[in-house]
Design a protein around this motif. Structure first.
Motif, PDB file in Angstrom:
ATOM      1  N   GLY A  89       6.207   7.961  -2.240  1.00 60.77           N
ATOM      2  CA  GLY A  89       6.520   8.538  -3.548  1.00 60.77           C
ATOM      3  C   GLY A  89       5.592   8.093  -4.659  1.00 60.77           C
ATOM      4  N   GLU A  90       4.488   7.413  -4.318  1.00 62.09           N
ATOM      5  CA  GLU A  90       3.592   6.888  -5.361  1.00 62.09           C
ATOM      6  C   GLU A  90       2.963   8.022  -6.149  1.00 62.09           C
ATOM      7  N   GLU A  91       2.431   9.002  -5.422  1.00 61.60           N
ATOM      8  CA  GLU A  91       1.714  10.093  -6.102  1.00 61.60           C
ATOM      9  C   GLU A  91       2.649  10.954  -6.948  1.00 61.60           C
ATOM     10  N   GLN A  92       3.946  10.964  -6.586  1.00 62.73           N
ATOM     11  CA  GLN A  92       4.889  11.771  -7.372  1.00 62.73           C
ATOM     12  C   GLN A  92       5.355  11.013  -8.618  1.00 62.73           C
ATOM     13  N   GLY A 151       0.894  -1.152   0.000  1.00 63.10           N
ATOM     14  CA  GLY A 151       0.000   0.000   0.000  1.00 63.10           C
ATOM     15  C   GLY A 151       0.931   1.199   0.000  1.00 63.10           C
ATOM     16  N   HIS A 152       0.479   2.368  -0.471  1.00 64.24           N
ATOM     17  CA  HIS A 152       1.389   3.527  -0.426  1.00 64.24           C
ATOM     18  C   HIS A 152       0.933   4.491   0.660  1.00 64.24           C
ATOM     19  N   TYR A 153       1.901   4.922   1.482  1.00 64.71           N
ATOM     20  CA  TYR A 153       1.524   5.758   2.626  1.00 64.71           C
ATOM     21  C   TYR A 153       1.647   7.242   2.352  1.00 64.71           C
ATOM     22  N   ASN A 182      -2.371  -2.657  -3.189  1.00 55.98           N
ATOM     23  CA  ASN A 182      -3.694  -2.300  -2.667  1.00 55.98           C
ATOM     24  C   ASN A 182      -3.746  -0.791  -2.652  1.00 55.98           C
ATOM     25  N   ASP A 183      -4.495  -0.206  -3.565  1.00 55.82           N
ATOM     26  CA  ASP A 183      -4.487   1.244  -3.719  1.00 55.82           C
ATOM     27  C   ASP A 183      -5.930   1.710  -3.937  1.00 55.82           C
ATOM     28  N   ILE A 184      -6.442   2.483  -2.978  1.00 48.97           N
ATOM     29  CA  ILE A 184      -7.842   2.926  -2.965  1.00 48.97           C
ATOM     30  C   ILE A 184      -8.749   1.706  -2.768  1.00 48.97           C
ATOM     31  N   VAL A 185      -8.715   1.154  -1.562  1.00 49.89           N
ATOM     32  CA  VAL A 185      -9.544  -0.010  -1.223  1.00 49.89           C
ATOM     33  C   VAL A 185     -10.419   0.333  -0.008  1.00 49.89           C
ATOM     34  N   ASP A 208      -8.677   7.046   2.005  1.00 44.55           N
ATOM     35  CA  ASP A 208      -8.912   5.970   1.040  1.00 44.55           C
ATOM     36  C   ASP A 208      -7.652   5.753   0.200  1.00 44.55           C
ATOM     37  N   ASP A 209      -7.035   6.846  -0.233  1.00 39.27           N
ATOM     38  CA  ASP A 209      -5.849   6.814  -1.108  1.00 39.27           C
ATOM     39  C   ASP A 209      -4.644   7.334  -0.344  1.00 39.27           C
ATOM     40  N   ASP A 210      -3.892   6.536   0.385  1.00 37.09           N
ATOM     41  CA  ASP A 210      -4.076   5.108   0.389  1.00 37.09           C
ATOM     42  C   ASP A 210      -3.823   4.575   1.790  1.00 37.09           C
ATOM     43  N   ALA A 211      -4.366   5.300   2.815  1.00 34.75           N
ATOM     44  CA  ALA A 211      -4.291   4.732   4.166  1.00 34.75           C
ATOM     45  C   ALA A 211      -5.005   3.381   4.187  1.00 34.75           C
TER      46      ALA A 211
HETATM   47 ZN   LIG Z   1      -3.104   5.825  -4.659  1.00 33.11          ZN
END
Ligand SMILES: [Zn+2]
Length: 454
Positions: A193-196, A141-143, A221-224, A161-164
């Motif tokens: 760094g996912e969003e970047q 998951g990305h924090y 797992n991204d936006i679950v 949600d995105d992405d806690a």
């Molecule tokens: Zn995301």
């Protein structure tokens, strides 16, 4: 080791199936597998209340933007990083030394959406496999989080949600599985760094690749966070989408030539992983497999693994509400914008965690995906000869050949081939698609591997 061969005719195949135990190979059709006692206990332990506490804690860091403070003890990505690390260390303390936790840091040089060299840190818990530790499955998951402006490191960006939600999934899996002994190694990662630009997972996948790691499956797992779109459409609280590509991102020109010649666009390793997930989905959840790498104009951390030839997929909720993603927290015309905790459904996130748990546990307990599977094309015949490298798992029982009509989406037939590394079957390779999967002494089956031409 000498090659062990067998020849199967369809009548022999029927005979094998007729004498097989219930739940073992069927003459035609494949059916979903029931969880064993250990997996049932794991599924039961997954706790929506703990998931809720994780999502609330992560949202409370204000922002977790990759360019936010790394030293402020209360606000920013650094505080979130340290909290995740401490939690995972707490779980590892109950693993009798099997689980280790690391901060994997690197400096991302100036790049798109990174205006100055920036330290990015992935928090990674590794649960070492008890039988085949070199075989690895990764879940992420990305924090990091973002506001409307992807370069805004200051505004509130709760990223519930995105992405806690995805981080809560991997943390809950780490907690529940830390006390167990999966046969293969499981890696639970909170990446940044996912969003970047997927920078954290890109680094992580490259480290694994450089080490020659045998990653046989990876899931982002991204936006679950919810099955409810909050937009007037009916909630769909049992469905989680799994995006899996068909043609591999890493396909070589030679592989593309073969595919253009004899097909196989529906048989890449990620697509086989998708079939496996569907096969082991737990009761109460419906995995909606989508035959795409991701949604239009979107991506996630699985792409970092696909780029390096690792099979991977992305779990995400069934329908999104774009007022709740990548938005500054605000009210406009009476509409609440922002990725807020109040829009999450913790029972839903727990369901997604159970899908992940069933997948990871079933993958780890089964033998690895057969390697080096080839279809003999040296002679033109109306039979099919398949060969593969024998596996080394101590509990390996043998192999199954699966096949389907070229127009069918999923495997339709399966036949037991025994503990051999070559099988000839009286079916024309020109008329059906084949796969080979490994089976252990408990009846656990690996994902199928599609053969390459010899
Ligand atoms: Zn995301």
């Amino acid at each position: 080791m000498s090659t062990r061969r067998t020849v199967l005719s369809l009548s022999a195949a029927a005979a094998v199936a007729a004498t097989a135990a219930p739940g073992a190979a069927q003459a035609s059709g494949t059916r979903p597998r029931k969880p064993d006692a250990q997996l049932r206990a794991i599924l039961k332990e997954i706790d929506p209340k703990r998931i809720e506490a994780t999502v609330r804690r992560l949202a409370a860091f204000g922002t977790r933007h990759t360019l936010s403070s790394q030293t402020d003890p209360a606000r920013g990505i650094g505080a979130a990083r340290d909290w995740i690390f401490e939690q995972l260390q707490g779980y590892a303390a109950r693993s009798a030394g099997r689980m280790t936790v690391e901060l994997q840091s690197f400096v991302q040089p100036v790049s798109p959406r990174i205006p100055a060299p920036t330290t990015i840190t992935n928090v990674i818990a590794t649960l070492r496999g008890s039988r085949t530790p070199e075989r690895i499955y990764v879940v992420t998951g990305h924090y990091d989080s973002r506001a409307s402006d992807v370069m805004d490191a200051v505004s509130d960006a709760p990223g519930a949600d995105d992405d806690a939600s995805g981080v809560a999934v991997i943390m809950e899996l780490a907690r529940v599985l830390a006390t167990r002994e999966p046969e293969a190694t499981l890696v639970f990662a909170a990446v940044a760094g996912e969003e970047q630009g997927l920078y954290g997972s890109d680094h992580m996948a490259q480290v694994l690749k450089d080490a020659g790691a045998d990653v046989q499956g990876m899931f982002s797992n991204d936006i679950v966070g919810t099955g409810d779109a909050h937009d007037g459409t009916r909630p769909d609280n049992r469905t989680v989408r799994l995006f899996v590509e068909g043609v591999p991102t890493s396909e070589t020109p030679a592989q593309a030539n073969t595919r253009r010649s004899v097909g196989g666009e529906n048989d890449g390793p990620s697509r086989q992983l998708g079939r496996f997930v569907k096969d082991v989905e737990p009761e109460g959840a419906d995995v909606r497999v989508v035959w795409r790498r991701d949604r239009y104009r979107r991506g996630s951390d699985h792409i970092s693994f696909l780029l390096r030839g690792y099979p991977a997929g992305r779990f995400t909720e069934p329908r999104e509400n774009f007022a709740h993603e990548h938005q500054d927290v605000r009210v406009e015309d009476g509409v609440q914008y922002g990725d807020l905790v109040e829009f999450c459904d913790f029972g839903y996130i727990a369901r997604v965690a159970r899908v992940n748990a069933a997948t990871l546990w079933s993958l780890a307990q089964a033998p690895g995906t057969p390697r080096g599977v080839v279809i003999d094309t040296t002679r033109l015949t109306n039979e099919t000869t398949l060969r593969w490298q024998p596996g080394t798992e101590p509990d390996l029982a043998g192999y199954e050949v699966v096949w389907r009509e070229t127009t069918a989406p999923d495997w339709q037939h399966v036949v037991r081939a025994g503990n051999v590394s070559e099988v000839t079957i009286d079916l024309s390779k020109d008329n059906v698609f084949f796969g080979v999967r490994a089976v252990d002494t408990d009846g656990n089956r690996s994902p199928a591997a599609a053969p390459q031409p010899s």
